[in-house]
Design an enzyme around this catalytic site. Structure first.
Site, mmCIF file in Angstrom:
data_model
loop_
_atom_site.group_PDB
_atom_site.id
_atom_site.type_symbol
_atom_site.label_atom_id
_atom_site.label_comp_id
_atom_site.label_asym_id
_atom_site.label_seq_id
_atom_site.Cartn_x
_atom_site.Cartn_y
_atom_site.Cartn_z
ATOM 1 N N ASP A 159 4.030 38.858 -15.317
ATOM 2 C CA ASP A 159 4.119 37.793 -14.309
ATOM 3 C C ASP A 159 4.183 38.411 -12.917
ATOM 4 O OD1 ASP A 159 4.596 35.507 -12.854
ATOM 5 O OD2 ASP A 159 6.250 34.790 -14.116
ATOM 6 N N ARG A 203 -0.889 26.859 -17.087
ATOM 7 C CA ARG A 203 0.527 26.963 -17.448
ATOM 8 C C ARG A 203 1.362 25.731 -17.108
ATOM 9 N NH1 ARG A 203 3.495 30.697 -18.769
ATOM 10 N NH2 ARG A 203 5.022 30.628 -17.088
ATOM 11 N N ARG A 248 6.038 39.570 -22.708
ATOM 12 C CA ARG A 248 5.863 39.730 -21.264
ATOM 13 C C ARG A 248 6.731 40.895 -20.810
ATOM 14 N NH1 ARG A 248 8.165 35.721 -16.501
ATOM 15 N NH2 ARG A 248 9.875 37.218 -16.589
ATOM 16 N N HIS A 284 4.197 36.533 -10.205
ATOM 17 C CA HIS A 284 5.065 35.594 -9.479
ATOM 18 C C HIS A 284 4.620 35.348 -8.037
ATOM 19 C CE1 HIS A 284 8.962 33.338 -9.543
ATOM 20 N NE2 HIS A 284 8.693 33.360 -10.835
ATOM 21 N N GLU A 336 2.564 27.135 -13.464
ATOM 22 C CA GLU A 336 3.908 26.671 -13.808
ATOM 23 C C GLU A 336 4.502 25.786 -12.725
ATOM 24 O OE1 GLU A 336 5.781 30.521 -14.367
ATOM 25 O OE2 GLU A 336 6.930 30.246 -12.541
ATOM 26 N N TRP A 360 8.344 34.003 -3.327
ATOM 27 C CA TRP A 360 9.229 34.560 -4.361
ATOM 28 C C TRP A 360 8.629 34.345 -5.725
ATOM 29 C CZ3 TRP A 360 12.064 32.673 -8.596
ATOM 30 C CH2 TRP A 360 12.881 33.658 -9.224
ATOM 31 N N GLU A 395 5.234 30.094 -23.635
ATOM 32 C CA GLU A 395 6.349 30.950 -23.189
ATOM 33 C C GLU A 395 7.639 30.487 -23.865
ATOM 34 O OE1 GLU A 395 7.273 30.637 -18.999
ATOM 35 O OE2 GLU A 395 8.151 32.639 -18.959
ATOM 36 N N TYR A 406 11.745 40.385 -9.353
ATOM 37 C CA TYR A 406 11.679 39.224 -10.241
ATOM 38 C C TYR A 406 11.581 39.667 -11.714
ATOM 39 C CZ TYR A 406 9.874 35.661 -13.189
ATOM 40 O OH TYR A 406 9.728 34.837 -14.264
ATOM 41 N N GLU A 431 -0.080 36.677 -14.714
ATOM 42 C CA GLU A 431 0.313 35.311 -14.372
ATOM 43 C C GLU A 431 0.541 35.170 -12.868
ATOM 44 O OE1 GLU A 431 3.690 34.232 -16.726
ATOM 45 O OE2 GLU A 431 4.471 32.894 -15.177
HETATM 46 O O1 EZ4 Z 1 10.688 31.847 -12.093
HETATM 47 O O2 EZ4 Z 1 11.271 29.015 -14.159
HETATM 48 O O3 EZ4 Z 1 7.148 32.547 -16.066
HETATM 49 N N1 EZ4 Z 1 8.242 32.216 -15.779
HETATM 50 C C1 EZ4 Z 1 8.723 32.088 -14.531
HETATM 51 C C2 EZ4 Z 1 10.125 31.530 -14.405
HETATM 52 C C3 EZ4 Z 1 10.368 30.885 -13.050
HETATM 53 C C4 EZ4 Z 1 11.532 29.932 -13.161
HETATM 54 C C5 EZ4 Z 1 11.810 29.218 -11.837
HETATM 55 O O4 EZ4 Z 1 12.771 28.239 -12.015
HETATM 56 O O5 EZ4 Z 1 8.041 32.409 -13.594
HETATM 57 O O6 EZ4 Z 1 11.059 32.539 -14.672
HETATM 58 CO CO CO Z 2 6.019 32.619 -14.150
#
Ligand code: EZ4
Ligand code: CO
Length: 403
Positions: free
Chosen positions: A211, A284, A147, A213, A263, A403, A340, A159, A237
């Site tokens: 990702d 996920r 990743r 996010h 996730e 976030w 992951e 992030y 992702e």
């Molecule tokens: O931000 O698990 O793909 N992984 C992620 C993680 C999340 C954290 C949040 O607690 O997006 O890094």
């Molecule tokens: Co993630």
């Protein structure tokens, strides 16, 4: 085989972990992960005050019945706190069943459907050059999938990129959430170039992931997916905040870049539409946040019916107990995709004694009975709880963003 004790251990060897310990009348101990990053004590309290007393005297072998008892029996169903708590109980009971049977948990789940579990690691950098070096380091270690996240020119903190001082990129170090600034424009312009640089240097043999996010609108996500098509991503992702499941119809109309989501989901209902309408390629959901092995298998079975593969969350805030549990599930399900693997930094290894192995890009949970992870309670006591929050995002005008 009656449960005679159930208790919660909160420890912070590097970061906070909440662990459930279940003991049976013949002295078998099972471990469950109950960590919910940034909201740890809510789950600890839920377990201590509302779940542990109900476990005493119950037959540890009746995993499905205990799952249903805690889920249906609470009346107030689902949500991350309850489902993480139920997951911890479920994981601990599978650990016990394996230990009693003398078999690793994956054998109880039908046995190995593959020789190993392909994992992806996290490469990042405060510049593209630094990120590329990190990808190279991962490939040297044997990773087949990486990743890639990088700092973005004109944006302060992003992030997935750790601060220079060696701290983790989440959670924040202070006792209030760290504030970050988000701008969609620079991100969308920069990411295709950044990921293109990985392809230019390493070619197309490495599986490449990214990702997002949860930060884009469906239309922006469609545009990003289209811009990335030439780079043949393994997946992007969490392109948008996924509680809006029908939003993915719009993303799908615009791009063939594979999508991974889930996730932060905690039940099969969170991903029902995404799976049954084939709006995603990888689900996920994780063993510790989506109701344990029992419920995760149900989600994965539904996904299999629609050609959706697994790609479970495996960040460092999921403890080695749930990471091991994830590997047992991964090894046994027919529609495994990728796992992951962010790893756990020392001193986590002083508290959690693990038996899983990484070799040539694949992982295996090992063949110890149960999950193959033991918790050293004396070591855990050396690392007291350390309150932390995940960061938050604001736009330049000060309004809150995902976030
Ligand atoms: O931000 O698990 O793909 N992984 C992620 C993680 C999340 C954290 C949040 O607690 O997006 O890094
Ligand atoms: Co993630």
């Amino acid at each position: 085989m009656k449960i005679i004790d159930a208790g919660v251990i909160i420890t912070a060897p590097g970061r906070n972990y909440v662990t459930l310990k279940i003991t049976t009348e013949d002295g078998v101990v099972g471990w469950g992960d109950a960590t919910l990053n940034g909201r740890e004590l809510a789950v600890a309290t839920y377990l201590r005050d509302h779940v542990c007393p109900l476990l005493i005297g119950r037959d540890a072998h009746r995993i499905e019945d205990i799952w249903q008892y805690l889920y249906k029996g609470s009346y107030w169903r689902r949500g991350p706190v309850q489902m993480t708590a139920i997951a911890a109980v479920d994981i601990a009971l599978w650990d016990i069943k394996g230990k009693v049977a003398g078999l690793p948990v994956y054998q109880l789940l039908g046995g190995a459907a593959r020789d190993g579990v392909m994992v992806y690691g996290h490469a990042s950098g405060s510049s593209v050059a630094e990120m590329l070096d990190d990808v190279a380091a991962h490939l040297d270690e044997g990773y087949l999938a990486v990743r890639a996240q990088s700092a973005i020119p004109g944006m302060d903190k992003v992030y997935g990129v750790p601060p220079k001082d060696g701290r983790l990129y989440e959670p924040a170090s202070s006792n209030v959430p760290q504030e970050e600034t988000w701008e969609t424009g620079p991100y969308l312009r920069f990411v295709p170039t950044m990921l293109g640089a990985v392809r230019e240097r390493f070619g197309f043999d490495v599986h490449l992931l990214h990702d997002v996010h949860h930060r884009l609108s469906p239309l922006e996500a469609g545009r990003l997916g289209r811009d990335l098509e030439e780079h043949r991503m393994f997946w992007i992702e969490d392109p948008t905040p996924a509680e809006d499941q029908s939003a993915f119809q719009l993303i799908r109309q615009h791009t063939t870049t594979p999508i991974a989501v889930g996730e932060i989901f905690n039940s099969i209902w969170d991903c029902q539409q995404l799976i049954t309408e084939r709006l995603i390629d990888y689900v996920r959901t994780s063993v510790s946040h989506a109701g344990g092995i029992t419920h995760l298998r149900r989600i994965f079975a539904l996904a299999d019916l629609y050609g959706v593969r697994t790609g479970s969350h495996g960040a460092g805030d999921l403890s080695p107990v749930s990471f091991a549990a994830a590997l047992h599930v991964d090894l046994s399900v027919p529609n495994f995709g990728i796992q992951e693997y962010m790893g756990h930094r020392d001193p986590a290894g002083e508290v959690f004694r693990t038996g899983y192995k990484f070799e040539n890009g694949y992982m295996h949970p090992g063949d110890a009975p149960g999950l193959g992870v033991e918790v050293d309670e004396q070591a855990a006591a050396k690392f007291p709880y350390d309150p932390k929050y995940l960061p938050i995002n604001r736009r330049r005008d000060g309004s809150m963003h995902d976030w």
